[in-house]
Scaffold this active site. Structure first.
Site, PDB file in Angstrom:
ATOM      1  N   GLU A 286       0.861  -1.179   0.000  1.00 48.79           N
ATOM      2  CA  GLU A 286       0.000   0.000   0.000  1.00 48.79           C
ATOM      3  C   GLU A 286       0.898   1.231   0.000  1.00 48.79           C
ATOM      4  OE1 GLU A 286      -3.855   1.996   2.211  1.00 48.79           O
ATOM      5  OE2 GLU A 286      -2.438   0.857   3.443  1.00 48.79           O
TER       6      GLU A 286
ATOM      7  N   GLU B 150       5.105   4.321   3.707  1.00 43.17           N
ATOM      8  CA  GLU B 150       4.603   5.558   4.307  1.00 43.17           C
ATOM      9  C   GLU B 150       5.773   6.451   4.702  1.00 43.17           C
ATOM     10  OE1 GLU B 150       2.836   8.572   5.501  1.00 43.17           O
ATOM     11  OE2 GLU B 150       1.447   6.978   4.899  1.00 43.17           O
TER      12      GLU B 150
ATOM     13  N   ASP C 152      -2.967  11.982  -2.300  1.00 40.95           N
ATOM     14  CA  ASP C 152      -3.048  13.435  -2.468  1.00 40.95           C
ATOM     15  C   ASP C 152      -3.355  13.739  -3.935  1.00 40.95           C
ATOM     16  OD1 ASP C 152      -2.537  16.217  -2.725  1.00 40.95           O
ATOM     17  OD2 ASP C 152      -1.106  16.141  -1.075  1.00 40.95           O
TER      18      ASP C 152
ATOM     19  N   LYS D 204      -3.202  21.203  -8.687  1.00 41.87           N
ATOM     20  CA  LYS D 204      -2.606  22.199  -9.578  1.00 41.87           C
ATOM     21  C   LYS D 204      -1.809  21.516 -10.683  1.00 41.87           C
ATOM     22  CE  LYS D 204      -2.386  25.783  -6.017  1.00 41.87           C
ATOM     23  NZ  LYS D 204      -1.526  26.704  -5.240  1.00 41.87           N
TER      24      LYS D 204
ATOM     25  N   THR E  15     -10.753   2.661   4.259  1.00 39.40           N
ATOM     26  CA  THR E  15      -9.697   3.407   4.949  1.00 39.40           C
ATOM     27  C   THR E  15     -10.372   4.394   5.902  1.00 39.40           C
ATOM     28  OG1 THR E  15      -9.562   5.310   3.453  1.00 39.40           O
ATOM     29  CG2 THR E  15      -8.365   3.316   2.793  1.00 39.40           C
ATOM     30  N   GLU E  16      -9.580   5.038   6.762  1.00 43.50           N
ATOM     31  CA  GLU E  16     -10.143   6.032   7.674  1.00 43.50           C
ATOM     32  C   GLU E  16     -10.796   7.175   6.894  1.00 43.50           C
ATOM     33  OE1 GLU E  16      -6.681   3.978   9.588  1.00 43.50           O
ATOM     34  OE2 GLU E  16      -6.957   5.073   7.707  1.00 43.50           O
TER      35      GLU E  16
END
EC number: 2.1.1.33
Length: 218
Positions: free
Chosen positions: A45, A70, A119, A123, A195-196
């Protein structure tokens, strides 16, 4: 999304090098079989956040190995705390940059790569940072087995549309596409691990976009 700093996380992570590999040198090979103690299939992940998804997956599938890639120390600490509490020997935490994923894993060694609520970098000048940009797809293709695939979820319609186009332009094939995952057939919804962020967004009535895709096998 950056998590609020947890002072305890740094010490916890530093105290468990057997479970957390921190900022490895991209030029040095990582021996995953040694870290896991077996050669079971590996799933990754990318960007695990607090880790509910990856820890649940590891708990449900002891026959597989999982890596939470992560960058944030706080997130790594939260995941590690859950791993230790549940005794998840089949979960390793890798503190590193997703841009180096093809350095952290050998070619053709991974079964699945999960991209959950990444994310969106909305832009245009940040396009290259999106985890479904073509340079990232190239790196995923390197580490995935020929029969491997990507599973992607987001609540961001713009990122979803971009990702579909990016994967299509790259020549990928779609095995599953949904613009409202939580209202799919019951058997699909039941298999979904939230997921959270997903739980929070879905509770507000936001649709969850999802896809599964694989690369052309040569």
């Amino acid at each position: 999304m950056r998590l609020r700093n947890k002072p305890w996380a740094v010490k916890l992570v530093n105290d468990h090098p057997e479970s957390v590999l921190q900022n490895p040198n991209p030029d040095e090979k990582i021996y995953w079989e040694k870290r896991f103690g077996n050669d079971h299939p590996i799933e990754i992940e990318v960007g695990s956040g607090k880790g509910h998804f990856i820890t649940t997956l590891a708990e449900q599938h002891p026959e597989k190995n999982f890596v939470a890639l992560e960058l944030q120390t706080t997130a790594a600490g939260i995941i590690l705390r859950t791993k230790l509490k549940k005794g998840l020997d089949n979960l390793q935490i890798l503190r590193g940059d997703a841009a180096d994923i093809n350095c952290f894993f050998d070619k053709n060694t991974t079964d699945v790569i999960y991209l959950n609520f990444s994310d969106p970098w909305p832009k245009s000048r940040h396009e290259k940072r999106r985890l479904t940009y073509k340079s990232f797809l190239n790196k995923y293709q390197q580490v995935l087995k020929p029969e491997g695939h990507i599973e992607f979820k987001t609540d961001n319609s713009g990122l979803f549309a971009y990702s579909v186009q990016s994967m299509n332009n790259y020549g990928m094939f779609f095995d599953f596409v949904s613009v409202d995952l939580h209202h799919e057939k019951p058997e699909i919804v039941e298999k979904n691990i939230e997921t959270e962020y997903e739980h929070k967004f879905a509770a507000k009535g936001n649709p969850i976009y999802a896809l599964h895709a694989h690369f052309e096998t040569k």
